[in-house]
Design an enzyme around this catalytic site. Structure first.
Site, PDB file in Angstrom:
ATOM      1  N   PHE A  44      56.733  16.339 -10.677  1.00  0.00           N
ATOM      2  CA  PHE A  44      56.369  16.246 -11.997  1.00  0.00           C
ATOM      3  C   PHE A  44      57.412  17.372 -13.025  1.00  0.00           C
ATOM      4  O   PHE A  44      58.294  16.954 -13.577  1.00  0.00           O
ATOM      5  CB  PHE A  44      55.122  17.332 -11.880  1.00  0.00           C
ATOM      6  N   TYR A  45      57.290  18.757 -12.220  1.00  0.00           N
ATOM      7  CA  TYR A  45      58.194  18.651 -13.091  1.00  0.00           C
ATOM      8  C   TYR A  45      59.697  18.972 -13.536  1.00  0.00           C
ATOM      9  O   TYR A  45      60.186  19.091 -14.492  1.00  0.00           O
ATOM     10  CB  TYR A  45      58.456  20.490 -12.787  1.00  0.00           C
ATOM     11  N   LEU A  46      60.632  18.765 -11.983  1.00  0.00           N
ATOM     12  CA  LEU A  46      61.974  17.586 -12.822  1.00  0.00           C
ATOM     13  C   LEU A  46      61.829  16.852 -13.145  1.00  0.00           C
ATOM     14  O   LEU A  46      62.672  16.668 -14.032  1.00  0.00           O
ATOM     15  CB  LEU A  46      62.386  18.063 -10.968  1.00  0.00           C
TER      16      LEU A  46
ATOM     17  N   SER B 219      60.677  15.594 -15.745  1.00  0.00           N
ATOM     18  CA  SER B 219      59.611  14.946 -16.270  1.00  0.00           C
ATOM     19  C   SER B 219      61.080  15.936 -17.591  1.00  0.00           C
ATOM     20  O   SER B 219      61.896  15.765 -18.163  1.00  0.00           O
ATOM     21  CB  SER B 219      58.411  16.190 -17.566  1.00  0.00           C
TER      22      SER B 219
END
Length: 315
Positions: free
Chosen positions: A196-198, A200
């Protein structure tokens, strides 16, 4: 000036704060601006917008730029903490304004940009610093749509909307600089638990670079900072990170200052550039090796606790 929590946290880490950690930091970069007189020449009397300015790198950046003579607009959700930082800056002789900004709320972004434009005109500098970090196994996110919404809002859609709101004025003024605080993780191989983090962060990185190619013809420039390890509230839940050398928020603020003064297109640690070259040809073996390693590693206790409690704070 009082010592901030981020600085105290770094001081508790002997490797990060000691001579060896400092030497490694300097060697791998990116290195910050040394002569702050150059920053004053660039921003004195100018308007600088910093998102995520209530804590960590954003707070340190706001303080640094205000000390250099800029009028700093601080944006974040936590308006109470934001006003405290702005008040402390003003007490030290700087110019700072706290405006609430929720990157998950389209109306909040529109109101934030409108107030800046009406009262100050087009900003000279826009620092996209706010972000949401998340390290969590995908099976823990099956019933947590907020994991998707919070990361895409803070790291991608929110900064997109803010850029779209402020960029027309900057282009019309014929000058301005945007700093995107990305992560060196987007230069690394794909790793489990950070999807999710990378994804986005990578999406916004790609988008803002494309936008910059168009805006550059009107005098608006961009620096993408692919930050390495920083000892902040975001990295604290992954305790193993605290054992590694990295930058304090104050050091990262000087890197942002360098971006504004020198306006390079890219700033990244040396290992980021090396990784970006090696990853494509080694994609398959890296997938196999990294997948095997991560199957042996668990989730952070903070992540497990928040899943059980249903919480959703920045990690």
């Amino acid at each position: 000036m009082t010592e901030h929590p981020s600085a105290r946290g770094r001081a508790d880490n002997a490797l990060a704060a000691g001579p060896l950690g400092q030497a490694i930091d300097w060697a791998i970069g990116p290195r910050g601006l040394r002569d702050l007189r150059q920053l004053r020449k660039s921003v004195d009397g100018r308007v600088v917008v910093v998102t995520g300015a209530s804590y960590g790198v954003g707070e340190a950046t706001a303080r640094l730029f205000a000390a250099a003579g800029a009028t700093v607009i601080l944006g974040a959700r936590s308006i109470g903490q934001l006003e405290q930082v702005a008040s402390e800056i003003r007490a030290e002789g700087g110019k700072a304004v706290a405006l609430q900004l929720d990157l998950a709320d389209e109306q909040s972004i529109a109101d934030f940009a409108e107030q800046i434009t009406e009262e100050y005109g087009a900003p000279e500098v826009l620092v996209h610093n706010a972000g949401k970090s998340l390290r969590r196994s995908i099976h823990l996110s099956y019933n947590r749509p907020k994991d998707l919404v919070s990361t895409t809002s803070a790291n991608y859609l929110g900064p997109m909307r803010l850029t779209l709101a402020l960029l027309p004025g900057m282009r019309s003024a014929g000058h301005g600089h945007i700093v995107n605080m990305s992560t060196v993780g987007v230069m690394f191989p794909v790793v489990p638990k950070w999807g999710f983090y990378l994804s986005s962060k990578a999406a916004f990185d790609w988008w803002i670079r494309a936008v910059a190619m168009e805006a550059r013809t009107d005098g608006v420039t961009l620096t993408s900072i692919y930050a390495g390890l920083m000892h902040t509230r975001m990295s604290a839940p992954s305790r193993w990170m605290g054992a590694l050398p990295g930058q304090s928020p104050e050091q990262a603020a000087r890197v942002i200052a360098k971006a504004v003064v020198a306006k390079p297109r890219t700033l990244a640690p040396a290992y980021g550039y090396l990784s970006s070259v090696l990853v494509p040809p080694l994609r398959t073996p890296l997938d196999i090796v990294i997948g095997g390693i991560y199957r042996k590693l668990g989730d952070t206790q903070v992540s497990l606790d928040r899943v059980r409690a249903g919480g959703d704070r920045a990690e």
